[in-house]
Write an enzyme that holds these catalytic residues in place. Structure first.
Site, PDB file in Angstrom:
ATOM      1  N   LYS A 104     -70.408  35.852  87.984  1.00 46.24           N
ATOM      2  CA  LYS A 104     -71.426  35.346  87.050  1.00 46.24           C
ATOM      3  C   LYS A 104     -72.151  36.488  86.353  1.00 46.24           C
ATOM      4  O   LYS A 104     -72.484  36.393  85.173  1.00 46.24           O
ATOM      5  CB  LYS A 104     -72.447  34.482  87.805  1.00 46.24           C
ATOM      6  CG  LYS A 104     -71.913  33.123  88.212  1.00 46.24           C
ATOM      7  CD  LYS A 104     -73.036  32.328  88.865  1.00 46.24           C
ATOM      8  CE  LYS A 104     -72.539  31.051  89.493  1.00 46.24           C
ATOM      9  NZ  LYS A 104     -73.568  30.438  90.355  1.00 46.24           N
ATOM     10  N   LYS A 183     -59.393  25.908  87.520  1.00 50.10           N
ATOM     11  CA  LYS A 183     -59.934  24.880  88.404  1.00 50.10           C
ATOM     12  C   LYS A 183     -60.572  23.779  87.535  1.00 50.10           C
ATOM     13  O   LYS A 183     -61.165  24.072  86.497  1.00 50.10           O
ATOM     14  CB  LYS A 183     -61.010  25.542  89.284  1.00 50.10           C
ATOM     15  CG  LYS A 183     -61.553  24.669  90.375  1.00 50.10           C
ATOM     16  CD  LYS A 183     -62.590  25.439  91.183  1.00 50.10           C
ATOM     17  CE  LYS A 183     -63.452  24.468  91.959  1.00 50.10           C
ATOM     18  NZ  LYS A 183     -64.493  25.114  92.724  1.00 50.10           N
ATOM     19  N   LYS A 186     -65.957  20.415  84.298  1.00 50.93           N
ATOM     20  CA  LYS A 186     -66.428  19.701  83.112  1.00 50.93           C
ATOM     21  C   LYS A 186     -66.589  20.670  81.939  1.00 50.93           C
ATOM     22  O   LYS A 186     -66.211  20.377  80.820  1.00 50.93           O
ATOM     23  CB  LYS A 186     -67.766  19.024  83.422  1.00 50.93           C
ATOM     24  CG  LYS A 186     -68.213  18.127  82.321  1.00 50.93           C
ATOM     25  CD  LYS A 186     -69.522  17.471  82.634  1.00 50.93           C
ATOM     26  CE  LYS A 186     -70.005  16.738  81.391  1.00 50.93           C
ATOM     27  NZ  LYS A 186     -71.342  16.210  81.547  1.00 50.93           N
TER      28      LYS A 186
END
Ligand code: SF4
Length: 322
Positions: A104, A183, A186
């Site tokens: 991240k 993976k 959304k």
């Protein structure tokens, strides 16, 4: 689970269906983690609706508020309080070592502290309820190990209190999205919401990537490398799965038809949940009732824990003024 709207089939396969089963054998606490969601910097105007949509999904798949505690993280302020206190026993080096932090952090020029401290809040989410076990995906195992370490360090400093929770790792592995590469997620748009109407399911599934070597209709395919075949294993009857493989290898069926069958299987699997979700959407007061009742029950446990934590950490000044 983080609220990013209604759950999708990856959430269902990787977590929700297991959670429904776990309710038979465990006292479960299911939390919609909106305090975590703010670290992703989404639109604050959308977050409340995302929370409610995820709660609808929870209830539609069969999480049962009679058996389990279902609530929203920010309704129980003890989560963030405990996370702050856990910061005092958590080495920064351990946080910087987390694989998810490294991934991240690459996306920011200046990394917000919330991204670094995310696993400390996770440890608080778990230990506030003195949980014995946590269902996690393989990618969360490292964070759970850190939770165990935080429990050990806190216990060593302030006296034994927190259990070291076990990881209940599912055997699903990584569930790939319709792109066959990443993976399911959304944000990548490579999945299907669990309550999508059949037309929408088909519109999404027809974009699924298949065996790249099967260029023409009469090329034999390789079901073992095709993610559509893998998805059939989750949603279609075993006889259909075998038939899909057989017809694929023999070039007896085109990929469009194969995907159509998959879309129908997905729609059929989620039909009862779609119905329950639309009923809940027509009665938002029921969803609110479940979440408010869940928060009250969660708070009861959380307050008990925090009473002990505050006393042990010397945050009980009234004890000296009695
Ligand atoms: Fe995949 Fe089905 Fe096409 Fe075979 S026929 S490559 S399993 S989509």
């Amino acid at each position: 689970m983080q609220p990013s709207g209604e759950a999708h089939i990856g959430n269902y396969l990787g977590a929700l269906r297991r959670w429904v089963e776990m309710q038979r054998t465990y006292e479960c606490v299911f939390c919609i983690v909106d305090d975590h969601a703010v670290t992703a910097g989404g639109d604050p105007k959308e977050l409340p609706a995302h929370v409610v949509d995820l709660a609808v999904s929870f209830l539609a798949v069969g999480l049962d508020p009679e058996r389990s505690i279902i609530f929203v993280q920010s309704d129980v302020a003890e989560h963030t309080e405990l996370a702050w206190l856990f910061n005092s026993v958590t080495p920064v080096g351990e946080l910087e070592r987390m694989t998810q932090f490294k991934d991240k952090a690459r996306r920011f020029e200046s990394v917000p502290a919330g991204i670094l401290n995310y696993p400390v809040l996770q440890a608080a989410d778990i230990l506030l309820y003195r949980a014995d076990a946590v269902p996690v995906g393989e990618d969360q195992r490292q964070h759970l190990e850190l939770t165990r370490e935080i429990a050990r360090k806190w216990n060593a400093t302030y006296g034994a209190y927190f259990p070291e929770p076990e990881a209940l790792v599912g055997n699903e592995g990584r569930i790939l999205g319709l792109d066959g590469e990443a993976k399911m997620s959304k944000s990548l748009g490579n999945t299907v919401p669990i309550t999508a109407p059949p037309d929408d399911v088909w519109a999404r599934v027809r974009t699924a990537v298949t065996d790249p070597q099967r260029v023409r209709r009469d090329d034999p395919g390789r079901p073992e490398v095709c993610n559509v075949h893998t998805l059939h294993k989750y949603f279609s009857a075993p006889a259909v799965v075998d038939d899909v493989a057989h017809r694929c290898r023999g070039a007896l069926r085109g990929c469009v038809e194969c995907k159509r069958i998959l879309a129908d299987s997905i729609s059929a699997t989620f039909a009862p949940m779609r119905e329950r979700a639309s009923e809940l959407r027509a009665h938002p007061e029921r969803v609110r009732g479940v979440l408010e009742d869940g928060a009250a029950r969660a708070r009861e446990v959380a307050r008990e824990t925090m009473k002990v934590v505050r006393e042990r950490m010397g945050l009980d000044w009234r004890a000296a003024a009695r």
